[in-house]
Design a protein around this motif. Structure first.
Motif, PDB file in Angstrom:
ATOM      1  N   HIS A 200     -10.967 -13.053 112.033  1.00 46.43           N
ATOM      2  CA  HIS A 200     -11.190 -14.484 112.187  1.00 46.43           C
ATOM      3  C   HIS A 200     -11.688 -14.744 113.600  1.00 46.43           C
ATOM      4  N   CYS A 201     -12.375 -15.856 113.808  1.00 45.59           N
ATOM      5  CA  CYS A 201     -12.756 -16.270 115.160  1.00 45.59           C
ATOM      6  C   CYS A 201     -12.697 -17.782 115.247  1.00 45.59           C
ATOM      7  N   TRP A 202     -12.527 -18.275 116.471  1.00 46.35           N
ATOM      8  CA  TRP A 202     -12.404 -19.703 116.692  1.00 46.35           C
ATOM      9  C   TRP A 202     -12.789 -20.029 118.141  1.00 46.35           C
ATOM     10  N   VAL A 203     -12.830 -21.331 118.457  1.00 45.89           N
ATOM     11  CA  VAL A 203     -13.213 -21.816 119.785  1.00 45.89           C
ATOM     12  C   VAL A 203     -11.995 -22.481 120.412  1.00 45.89           C
ATOM     13  N   GLN A 204     -11.731 -22.165 121.683  1.00 40.55           N
ATOM     14  CA  GLN A 204     -10.585 -22.754 122.363  1.00 40.55           C
ATOM     15  C   GLN A 204     -10.831 -22.798 123.868  1.00 40.55           C
ATOM     16  N   ASP A 205      -9.962 -23.523 124.569  1.00 41.22           N
ATOM     17  CA  ASP A 205      -9.904 -23.438 126.024  1.00 41.22           C
ATOM     18  C   ASP A 205      -8.476 -23.078 126.399  1.00 41.22           C
ATOM     19  N   ASP A 206      -8.094 -23.308 127.644  1.00 42.53           N
ATOM     20  CA  ASP A 206      -6.742 -22.946 128.071  1.00 42.53           C
ATOM     21  C   ASP A 206      -5.664 -23.793 127.428  1.00 42.53           C
ATOM     22  N   ARG A 207      -6.077 -24.939 126.859  1.00 44.85           N
ATOM     23  CA  ARG A 207      -5.069 -25.879 126.365  1.00 44.85           C
ATOM     24  C   ARG A 207      -5.130 -26.101 124.862  1.00 44.85           C
ATOM     25  N   PHE A 208      -6.344 -26.146 124.301  1.00 42.88           N
ATOM     26  CA  PHE A 208      -6.515 -26.595 122.930  1.00 42.88           C
ATOM     27  C   PHE A 208      -7.407 -25.646 122.124  1.00 42.88           C
ATOM     28  N   ILE A 209      -7.155 -25.621 120.819  1.00 38.52           N
ATOM     29  CA  ILE A 209      -8.046 -24.982 119.863  1.00 38.52           C
ATOM     30  C   ILE A 209      -8.971 -26.066 119.323  1.00 38.52           C
ATOM     31  N   TYR A 210     -10.269 -25.805 119.338  1.00 38.05           N
ATOM     32  CA  TYR A 210     -11.240 -26.842 119.007  1.00 38.05           C
ATOM     33  C   TYR A 210     -11.519 -26.970 117.513  1.00 38.05           C
ATOM     34  N   ASN A 211     -11.711 -25.851 116.821  1.00 43.69           N
ATOM     35  CA  ASN A 211     -12.189 -25.918 115.439  1.00 43.69           C
ATOM     36  C   ASN A 211     -11.246 -25.231 114.453  1.00 43.69           C
ATOM     37  N   ASP A 212      -9.974 -25.224 114.771  1.00 42.10           N
ATOM     38  CA  ASP A 212      -8.975 -24.646 113.876  1.00 42.10           C
ATOM     39  C   ASP A 212      -7.626 -25.216 114.282  1.00 42.10           C
ATOM     40  N   SER A 213      -6.574 -24.707 113.670  1.00 39.04           N
ATOM     41  CA  SER A 213      -5.233 -25.176 114.001  1.00 39.04           C
ATOM     42  C   SER A 213      -4.427 -24.062 114.644  1.00 39.04           C
ATOM     43  N   ALA A 214      -3.444 -24.435 115.441  1.00 37.07           N
ATOM     44  CA  ALA A 214      -2.586 -23.448 116.071  1.00 37.07           C
ATOM     45  C   ALA A 214      -1.794 -22.666 115.030  1.00 37.07           C
ATOM     46  N   ASP A 215      -1.422 -23.316 113.933  1.00 37.29           N
ATOM     47  CA  ASP A 215      -0.695 -22.624 112.871  1.00 37.29           C
ATOM     48  C   ASP A 215      -1.550 -21.537 112.243  1.00 37.29           C
ATOM     49  N   SER A 216      -2.830 -21.835 112.045  1.00 41.36           N
ATOM     50  CA  SER A 216      -3.731 -20.867 111.402  1.00 41.36           C
ATOM     51  C   SER A 216      -4.041 -19.689 112.315  1.00 41.36           C
ATOM     52  N   THR A 217      -4.355 -19.968 113.571  1.00 42.41           N
ATOM     53  CA  THR A 217      -4.737 -18.893 114.491  1.00 42.41           C
ATOM     54  C   THR A 217      -3.541 -18.126 115.034  1.00 42.41           C
ATOM     55  N   GLY A 218      -2.352 -18.711 114.924  1.00 46.30           N
ATOM     56  CA  GLY A 218      -1.168 -18.069 115.479  1.00 46.30           C
ATOM     57  C   GLY A 218      -0.832 -16.741 114.834  1.00 46.30           C
ATOM     58  N   SER A 219      -1.298 -16.516 113.608  1.00 51.22           N
ATOM     59  CA  SER A 219      -1.004 -15.255 112.918  1.00 51.22           C
ATOM     60  C   SER A 219      -1.999 -14.154 113.263  1.00 51.22           C
ATOM     61  N   PHE A 220      -3.002 -14.476 114.101  1.00 48.50           N
ATOM     62  CA  PHE A 220      -4.022 -13.501 114.465  1.00 48.50           C
ATOM     63  C   PHE A 220      -3.790 -12.991 115.884  1.00 48.50           C
ATOM     64  N   LYS A 221      -4.045 -11.706 116.082  1.00 49.55           N
ATOM     65  CA  LYS A 221      -3.956 -11.089 117.393  1.00 49.55           C
ATOM     66  C   LYS A 221      -5.338 -11.078 118.036  1.00 49.55           C
ATOM     67  N   PRO A 222      -5.554 -11.812 119.127  1.00 47.28           N
ATOM     68  CA  PRO A 222      -6.873 -11.797 119.778  1.00 47.28           C
ATOM     69  C   PRO A 222      -7.209 -10.397 120.294  1.00 47.28           C
ATOM     70  N   ILE A 223      -8.442  -9.962 120.027  1.00 49.01           N
ATOM     71  CA  ILE A 223      -8.885  -8.670 120.538  1.00 49.01           C
ATOM     72  C   ILE A 223     -10.131  -8.806 121.416  1.00 49.01           C
ATOM     73  N   MET A 224     -10.751  -9.978 121.416  1.00 43.56           N
ATOM     74  CA  MET A 224     -11.927 -10.197 122.285  1.00 43.56           C
ATOM     75  C   MET A 224     -12.112 -11.690 122.507  1.00 43.56           C
ATOM     76  N   SER A 225     -12.478 -12.064 123.732  1.00 47.52           N
ATOM     77  CA  SER A 225     -12.847 -13.436 124.014  1.00 47.52           C
ATOM     78  C   SER A 225     -14.022 -13.443 124.969  1.00 47.52           C
ATOM     79  N   VAL A 226     -14.972 -14.341 124.762  1.00 48.71           N
ATOM     80  CA  VAL A 226     -16.162 -14.420 125.613  1.00 48.71           C
ATOM     81  C   VAL A 226     -16.399 -15.884 125.981  1.00 48.71           C
TER      82      VAL A 226
END
Length: 226
Positions: A200-226
């Motif tokens: 999965h991938c999504w857009v975020q900053d230090d504070r907020f997730i822009y195009n998804d929910s924290a509940d949805s992305t919380g189950s994913f382990k980030p492996i890359m950010s650009v």
């Protein structure tokens, strides 16, 4: 242990031997804290051939780059009554972002696309006159109300050009291109989860997730950010 091969546009699960080699090399923050697996040299050669490891110090990167922490806030819900005021410029910019993202997905590799997004953000960081260190460098603060408004406008307008369901990569790329027009450069985060494997991938900053929910992305382990 999962790796993302941008050159081949695929995720790969390393075998037990390859994973043991990487733990041996990088366990304990670079110290050889785990026993060396059998056939270490042969396994290293294979990882180099597959492009997971490199002997070139110039093109090589950190084995475990710093990744963003888990964001617990969602950038959703327009705070005012009704919807934001949508101008013709917003429609044109959303169309331009859609065409640009469509062009890159058809004619550019994912590696080239990711490097383009990464380079643009780094240039913006450098032009801001801030340190480029991952810990100290920060893009200029952008008014949260303006970001929320633009993201909400994008959410409304994107339905004119595509449906976002099941297209997290294209949706994130289009949003990134849209916000870049307004000189806003959030992070593009890639994550995975196991059992079963899902990317999965999504857009975020230090504070907020822009195009998804924290509940949805919380189950994913980030492996890359650009």
């Amino acid at each position: 242990m999962i790796v993302l091969d941008l050159g081949a546009d695929r995720y790969a699960r390393l075998g037990d031997v390859e994973a043991a080699v990487l733990r041996h090399l990088f366990g304990g923050q670079g110290k050889h804290s785990t026993p060396a697996p059998p056939s270490l040299e042969a396994s290293l050669d294979r990882l180099v051939e597959e492009g997971i490891l490199t002997t070139d110090a110039v093109t090589g990167r950190e084995a475990f780059p710093e990744l963003p922490g888990q964001v617990m806030l969602d950038l959703k819900g327009y705070p005012h009554d009704g919807i934001p005021k949508i101008r013709m410029g917003h429609i044109v910019n959303c169309a331009c972002a859609f065409v640009c993202a469509k062009f890159m997905r058809h004619f550019h590799s994912i590696e080239r696309t990711v490097l383009r997004v990464k380079s643009r953000r780094e240039r913006a960081l450098a032009n801001a006159g801030r340190p480029k260190s991952k810990k100290e460098g920060r893009l200029p603060e952008v008014d949260l109300a303006r970001i929320r408004e633009l993201v909400e406008i994008f959410r409304i307008l994107k339905g004119l050009f595509y449906t976002g369901k099941g297209r997290c990569l294209f949706d994130s790329l289009t949003l990134i291109e849209f916000l870049a027009i307004y000189r806003i450069y959030p992070l593009w985060v890639f994550g995975v989860q196991m059992g079963p494997f899902v990317a999965h991938c999504w857009v975020q900053d230090d504070r907020f997730i822009y195009n998804d929910s924290a509940d949805s992305t919380g189950s994913f382990k980030p492996i890359m950010s650009v």
